[in-house]
Motif scaffolding. Structure first.
Motif, PDB file in Angstrom:
ATOM      1  N   UNK A   1      12.946 -70.293   8.784  1.00  0.00           N
ATOM      2  CA  UNK A   1      11.237 -69.717   8.489  1.00  0.00           C
ATOM      3  C   UNK A   1      11.374 -69.132   7.155  1.00  0.00           C
ATOM      4  N   UNK A   2      12.596 -68.296   6.824  1.00  0.00           N
ATOM      5  CA  UNK A   2      12.816 -67.571   6.204  1.00  0.00           C
ATOM      6  C   UNK A   2      12.724 -65.841   6.804  1.00  0.00           C
ATOM      7  N   UNK A   3      12.949 -64.644   5.577  1.00  0.00           N
ATOM      8  CA  UNK A   3      13.421 -63.425   6.017  1.00  0.00           C
ATOM      9  C   UNK A   3      12.998 -62.286   4.625  1.00  0.00           C
ATOM     10  N   UNK A   4      11.606 -61.466   4.648  1.00  0.00           N
ATOM     11  CA  UNK A   4      11.989 -60.921   3.377  1.00  0.00           C
ATOM     12  C   UNK A   4      12.286 -59.790   3.505  1.00  0.00           C
ATOM     13  N   UNK A   5      12.546 -59.871   1.794  1.00  0.00           N
ATOM     14  CA  UNK A   5      14.018 -58.660   1.628  1.00  0.00           C
ATOM     15  C   UNK A   5      13.223 -58.268   0.476  1.00  0.00           C
ATOM     16  N   UNK A   6      12.667 -56.645   0.522  1.00  0.00           N
ATOM     17  CA  UNK A   6      12.336 -56.215  -0.534  1.00  0.00           C
ATOM     18  C   UNK A   6      12.925 -54.869  -1.012  1.00  0.00           C
ATOM     19  N   UNK A   7      13.150 -55.061  -2.964  1.00  0.00           N
ATOM     20  CA  UNK A   7      14.577 -54.102  -3.169  1.00  0.00           C
ATOM     21  C   UNK A   7      12.699 -52.706  -3.816  1.00  0.00           C
ATOM     22  N   UNK A   8      12.756 -51.422  -3.374  1.00  0.00           N
ATOM     23  CA  UNK A   8      12.349 -50.907  -4.034  1.00  0.00           C
ATOM     24  C   UNK A   8      12.273 -49.879  -3.625  1.00  0.00           C
ATOM     25  N   UNK A   9      11.832 -48.730  -4.810  1.00  0.00           N
ATOM     26  CA  UNK A   9      11.816 -47.450  -4.429  1.00  0.00           C
ATOM     27  C   UNK A   9      10.905 -46.812  -3.862  1.00  0.00           C
TER      28      UNK A   9
END
Length: 116
Positions: free
Chosen positions: A108-116
């Protein structure tokens, strides 16, 4: 029934690390090569990494080489993606993939968010 269930996504700062997991069931995991893909809005799915059934052979997309590592535990039926030195452009939904019984299988997918 074949099931692939990803976990481990989240919000991380640039330069950080995450480990994704994909729990597999419904097939003989150790008989199949596996892969991780990712997708961002407006773009198709991009292959991130692949691993052979035994785990002896791996391959990586150019954008993640030397930063990501694909691993598998054939005793626990789990696929991993160890991600280091994360960049904002790694932000995406990450999917686990296998072609099982001549059919493409996706989690189903997993969200990865790279942000400061």
């Amino acid at each position: 029934q074949v099931h692939l269930v990803e976990s481990g996504g989240g919000l991380v700062q640039p330069g950080g690390s995450l480990r994704l997991s994909c729990a597999a069931s419904g097939f003989t995991f150790s008989n199949y090569g596996m892969a991780w893909y990712r997708q961002t809005p407006g773009k198709g799915r991009e292959v991130v990494a692949g691993i052979s059934a035994s785990g002896d052979s791996t391959s990586y997309g150019d954008s993640v080489k030397d930063r990501f590592t694909i691993l598998r535990d054939n005793e626990k039926n789990i696929l991993y993606l160890q991600m280091t030195s994360l960049k904002p452009e790694d932000t995406a939904v990450y999917f686990c993939y296998a072609r099982v019984y001549s059919t493409d299988r996706w989690g189903q997918g997993t969200q990865v968010t790279v942000s400061s």
